[in-house]
Each structure stands twice: as C-alpha cells, then as structure tokens.
Design a protein around this motif. Structure first.
Motif, PDB file in Angstrom:
ATOM      1  N   ALA A   1      58.100  49.305  27.912  1.00 19.25           N
ATOM      2  CA  ALA A   1      57.205  48.377  28.039  1.00 19.25           C
ATOM      3  C   ALA A   1      56.432  47.743  26.825  1.00 19.25           C
ATOM      4  O   ALA A   1      56.344  48.546  25.713  1.00 19.25           O
ATOM      5  CB  ALA A   1      56.018  48.844  29.047  1.00 19.25           C
ATOM      6  N   PHE A   2      56.072  46.450  26.930  1.00 23.41           N
ATOM      7  CA  PHE A   2      55.364  45.814  25.841  1.00 23.41           C
ATOM      8  C   PHE A   2      54.680  44.941  26.153  1.00 23.41           C
ATOM      9  O   PHE A   2      54.515  44.336  27.232  1.00 23.41           O
ATOM     10  CB  PHE A   2      56.610  44.892  25.146  1.00 23.41           C
ATOM     11  CG  PHE A   2      57.885  45.656  24.511  1.00 23.41           C
ATOM     12  CD1 PHE A   2      57.818  45.805  23.264  1.00 23.41           C
ATOM     13  CD2 PHE A   2      58.998  45.938  25.230  1.00 23.41           C
ATOM     14  CE1 PHE A   2      58.879  46.624  22.737  1.00 23.41           C
ATOM     15  CE2 PHE A   2      60.162  46.590  24.793  1.00 23.41           C
ATOM     16  CZ  PHE A   2      60.055  46.983  23.438  1.00 23.41           C
ATOM     17  N   LEU A   3      53.576  44.915  25.264  1.00 21.50           N
ATOM     18  CA  LEU A   3      52.544  43.574  25.636  1.00 21.50           C
ATOM     19  C   LEU A   3      52.752  42.464  24.596  1.00 21.50           C
ATOM     20  O   LEU A   3      52.691  42.735  23.323  1.00 21.50           O
ATOM     21  CB  LEU A   3      51.033  44.354  25.057  1.00 21.50           C
ATOM     22  CG  LEU A   3      50.476  45.453  26.054  1.00 21.50           C
ATOM     23  CD1 LEU A   3      49.431  46.326  25.381  1.00 21.50           C
ATOM     24  CD2 LEU A   3      50.428  45.000  27.534  1.00 21.50           C
TER      25      LEU A   3
ATOM     26  N   TRP B   1      42.874  44.564  23.985  1.00 23.52           N
ATOM     27  CA  TRP B   1      42.962  43.476  25.312  1.00 23.52           C
ATOM     28  C   TRP B   1      41.847  43.843  26.371  1.00 23.52           C
ATOM     29  O   TRP B   1      41.507  42.775  27.240  1.00 23.52           O
ATOM     30  CB  TRP B   1      44.417  44.110  25.768  1.00 23.52           C
ATOM     31  CG  TRP B   1      45.539  43.284  24.919  1.00 23.52           C
ATOM     32  CD1 TRP B   1      46.529  44.071  24.252  1.00 23.52           C
ATOM     33  CD2 TRP B   1      45.665  42.121  24.891  1.00 23.52           C
ATOM     34  NE1 TRP B   1      47.247  43.068  23.589  1.00 23.52           N
ATOM     35  CE2 TRP B   1      46.929  42.088  24.023  1.00 23.52           C
ATOM     36  CE3 TRP B   1      45.133  41.014  25.462  1.00 23.52           C
ATOM     37  CZ2 TRP B   1      47.536  40.753  23.799  1.00 23.52           C
ATOM     38  CZ3 TRP B   1      45.827  39.619  25.059  1.00 23.52           C
ATOM     39  CH2 TRP B   1      47.013  39.416  24.114  1.00 23.52           C
ATOM     40  N   LEU B   2      41.449  44.987  26.720  1.00 23.27           N
ATOM     41  CA  LEU B   2      40.818  45.480  27.800  1.00 23.27           C
ATOM     42  C   LEU B   2      39.160  44.553  27.965  1.00 23.27           C
ATOM     43  O   LEU B   2      38.903  43.924  28.858  1.00 23.27           O
ATOM     44  CB  LEU B   2      40.435  46.715  28.007  1.00 23.27           C
ATOM     45  CG  LEU B   2      41.618  47.700  28.503  1.00 23.27           C
ATOM     46  CD1 LEU B   2      41.004  49.118  28.603  1.00 23.27           C
ATOM     47  CD2 LEU B   2      42.162  47.071  29.573  1.00 23.27           C
ATOM     48  N   PRO B   3      38.598  44.531  26.775  1.00 22.65           N
ATOM     49  CA  PRO B   3      37.391  43.427  26.883  1.00 22.65           C
ATOM     50  C   PRO B   3      37.468  42.173  27.118  1.00 22.65           C
ATOM     51  O   PRO B   3      36.753  41.458  27.793  1.00 22.65           O
ATOM     52  CB  PRO B   3      36.818  43.550  25.413  1.00 22.65           C
ATOM     53  CG  PRO B   3      37.450  44.882  24.848  1.00 22.65           C
ATOM     54  CD  PRO B   3      38.747  44.884  25.573  1.00 22.65           C
TER      55      PRO B   3
ATOM     56  N   GLU C   1      38.392  36.343  29.873  1.00 26.50           N
ATOM     57  CA  GLU C   1      38.586  35.414  28.418  1.00 26.50           C
ATOM     58  C   GLU C   1      40.353  35.463  28.220  1.00 26.50           C
ATOM     59  O   GLU C   1      40.655  34.664  27.631  1.00 26.50           O
ATOM     60  CB  GLU C   1      38.026  35.972  27.481  1.00 26.50           C
ATOM     61  CG  GLU C   1      36.207  35.968  27.296  1.00 26.50           C
ATOM     62  CD  GLU C   1      35.716  36.752  26.338  1.00 26.50           C
ATOM     63  OE1 GLU C   1      36.695  37.088  25.372  1.00 26.50           O
ATOM     64  OE2 GLU C   1      34.573  36.798  26.114  1.00 26.50           O
ATOM     65  N   ALA C   2      40.740  36.350  28.813  1.00 26.57           N
ATOM     66  CA  ALA C   2      42.369  36.470  28.770  1.00 26.57           C
ATOM     67  C   ALA C   2      42.852  36.800  30.168  1.00 26.57           C
ATOM     68  O   ALA C   2      41.867  37.552  31.129  1.00 26.57           O
ATOM     69  CB  ALA C   2      42.683  37.372  27.465  1.00 26.57           C
ATOM     70  N   LEU C   3      43.858  36.648  30.431  1.00 26.24           N
ATOM     71  CA  LEU C   3      44.494  36.997  31.834  1.00 26.24           C
ATOM     72  C   LEU C   3      45.865  37.481  31.569  1.00 26.24           C
ATOM     73  O   LEU C   3      46.562  37.172  30.645  1.00 26.24           O
ATOM     74  CB  LEU C   3      44.747  35.534  32.591  1.00 26.24           C
ATOM     75  CG  LEU C   3      44.816  35.674  34.116  1.00 26.24           C
ATOM     76  CD1 LEU C   3      43.642  36.288  34.532  1.00 26.24           C
ATOM     77  CD2 LEU C   3      45.111  34.509  34.632  1.00 26.24           C
TER      78      LEU C   3
END
Length: 385
Positions: A185-187, A110-112, A118-120
């Motif tokens: 917590a979930f992504l 996720w971080l890059p 490229e993602a929000l």
C-alpha cells in the motif's frame, strides 16, 4: 441488551439530521441531474466534524464511537448517498486506515487535513480487470536502483472521490508472489507527475459522486510513501473493507429509511377511489415490508459497530450487515416506487433516485455474492478463494 442511544449519540444523530436538512436536501435533485455534488460540501462536512469521527483528537479528529459514525452515515445516506460516499471513502477507507497502519509522520501530515476537509482521500484498489479478484491486481510498483523511491505503473477503475481526492491510498504489486502476496500500500498525492484522472459519467446511480478512472504512468513516489510493511497491502485493504462494509450497510439503512418515509408520506396524501391509498391493505403490505427491512438492517449494522467498539472480531458480522442491508435497500426503494405508482418514475419525486442509488450498494466493497462466500467460509472453515 440496551439498544437505547446515549446522550452523545442522540446529539450526533440530530446534528446529522439538521445538516442533511440544511446542506443536502435542498440540492439533491439538482446535483443528481447535473451529475455533480457541489464541492463546497467537503469543507462543510469537515467543519461539522463528520470527516473526523472515531479519529483521535490528537490528529484533528472529533472522536466518538463507531455507532455514532454509523448514525451519521445513515443520515447522510438518507439525504444523498453521493455525499455519504464522500465520508465513507475519505474517512472510512482512507483516514481510518492511515490511523491504523500509518507511521507517526504519516498520521501527522495527512490526518489533520483529511479530518478538516482540507484534503480528500480515495481508495485505489479496483482495476479495469480486477474487481472481486482484488488479489490479482496488475498495478506494479518497482523500487528504483538506489532504493529511495518506487515507480508505479497501472490503472484503477470506479474510484470514488477519484477526481476530487488529494491523496490515493493505492495498492500495487511490489513482489512476484502469486495472488495477494507481494501487494503493498502507498499514499500517493494526486498531483504527482504521471498520475491522470478521468471522471466517469453516465452512471445509473450515485450520479453526483466524483467517480473516476486513474492512470499511473511512471509515477515516482519516495519509499516512505509506503503505508504499513511491504507485502502487507492486501491485509491492509481487507481490514479497511471490513469496516467499510459497516459504513455501506449504514448508508443502506439510510436509503431504506428514506424510502419508508417517502412511501408513508405519499400514501397518506394520495387518494384513489375516494380515500387515501394508505387505507388499502396491499399498500400497507408494501410499507410494512419496507419497515421490517429497515429495522433488521439497522440492528445488523449496529451489531457490527458494537463489536468494533468492544474490540471483538467483526468481519463476518460486517459482511452479513452489508449483504442484508444492501439487498434490503433495493427492496425498500422498489416497494416505495410501487407505492408512488407512475409518479415514482419521475425524478421530481425521491424514490426513483433511491432505487438507482441502492442498486450499486450490492456491487461495491464486495458484491452480494462475495459476501455470501465470506460468510460461508467463516461458517464452514472452507475457503472458496
């Protein structure tokens, strides 16, 4: 105590000022009227490094300290708080939380993407029935029979970046414990089947910001989508919000600074009774009150950044900064509108929007009343919760 900015911090602030002047300022009125910021701004924020501040370069971040982050957030708030919110949430609440709590594979995935624009990300905590009482959230995640996945049902409300986001940092109840116990917590990728989003229109302020309601109906995520240990979701949310309040405070400094700049500029140009209104003492009083609020709010915010960078406890200081800066931003914008007189009521001039944007700052990421409870509890040792 040395309050001078170093060379790198000065350069970052100038970079942010130039970015605001080039990419934001020419569009503010149109975005506000249309209730929609041009989404291309996200990639531009990523390209200039603003979505990666304080994140390790190993994960695509641009590094830097938290004071540099506050300087950028202030300049974005001075330009348009709707854009500032994109950074404060996707970086401040989501990416930083993944960096602090995520497993190595979650960080690598996720971080890059988040730091490059490229993602929000969006922060899925508030619900239709639970705002300040975050520990009473009703969204529930139930582990399936074989234990390999969770099925999530519930809804979230007033979610910044909600309709634009690619991932939700979602908080849901996984246990039966009372209050905050049992929250995890979930992504959750926003393209997961069963997750729907609705844009909230007609807001008083932050009109260009993508604010949404999220509805989750049998949303199935793998067990490894959990962020941090099971049952630690409330702690994760509160740690994110403590730093988030620093970001909100910095954005409020930006609003107040914009109000000061506008009031000073207009007072020097506008003539009444044969001379500029800046020469009248009561107008000077309005402007001086704004200036004091700007300086005080900025120093409280910088203090939080210094505590974070030195690894010291900062949560109470963040609540103080958020409380004062948000209320100061409302006062500053209101005083600036008074300087403008009737013209301040027309959206061709900046101060009306500043007042509308400032007002919500006293509400989200903990209302002013909640901040007072947090500060009071820290001082007395007696909890109101």
């Amino acid at each position: 105590m040395n309050l001078d900015l170093d060379e790198e911090q000065t350069a970052v602030r100038q970079l942010a000022r130039d970015f605001v002047g080039r990419e934001i300022a020419p569009h503010v009125i149109d975005w506000d009227r249309a209730e929609n910021v041009d989404r291309s701004i996200v990639k531009k924020l990523g390209a200039v490094g603003f979505l990666g501040l304080t994140i390790d370069e190993e994960y695509g971040g641009s590094g830097g300290d938290h004071l540099a982050y506050c300087l950028v957030t202030e300049e974005l708030g001075r330009g348009d708080s709707s854009v500032r919110g994109i950074v404060s949430v996707s970086l401040g609440l989501v990416a930083k939380t993944i960096a602090a709590w995520g497993r190595a594979e979650q960080k690598r995935y996720w971080l890059p993407r988040l730091t490059a624009g490229e993602a929000l990300g969006c922060f899925g905590l508030t619900e239709p029935g639970t705002g300040s009482d975050a520990g009473s959230l009703a969204t529930r995640a139930v582990r399936d029979a074989d234990g390999g996945a969770y099925v999530i049902n519930g809804s979230k409300m007033f979610i910044t970046n909600g309709t634009w986001a690619d991932v939700v940092l979602l908080f849901a109840r996984t246990g039966d414990g009372p209050g905050h116990r049992g929250v995890s917590a979930f992504l959750v990728p926003t393209d997961t089947p069963g997750l729907t989003r609705r844009t909230i229109h007609g807001k008083l302020g932050l009109r260009g910001q993508a604010t949404a309601e999220l509805v989750l109906e049998d949303v199935r995520v793998p067990a490894d989508a959990m962020l941090g240990p099971e049952g630690k979701g409330f702690s994760i949310a509160m740690s994110a919000l403590a730093k988030g309040r620093m970001s909100v405070a910095a954005g409020c400094v930006g609003i107040a600074q914009a109000a000061l700049d506008a009031a000073v500029g207009y007072a020097g140009e506008r003539e009444q009774f044969g001379k500029p209104i800046a020469s009248y003492q009561l107008v000077q009083e309005l402007i001086s009150d704004i200036a004091v609020d700007v300086d005080a709010a900025r120093l409280l915010t910088w203090r939080v950044a210094d505590l974070v960078d030195r690894g010291e406890e900062f949560a109470t200081a963040a609540s103080k900064a958020k409380l004062f800066a948000s209320e100061a931003a409302v006062r500053a914008a209101n005083n600036a509108l008074q300087v403008f007189g009737g013209y301040g009521y027309i959206d061709e001039y900046p101060v009306g929007k500043l007042l509308r944007d400032a007002r919500v700052m006293t509400l989200y990421e903990g209302t002013s009343q909640i901040q007072k409870l947090i500060i009071g509890r820290a001082l007395t040792g007696v909890s109101a919760f």
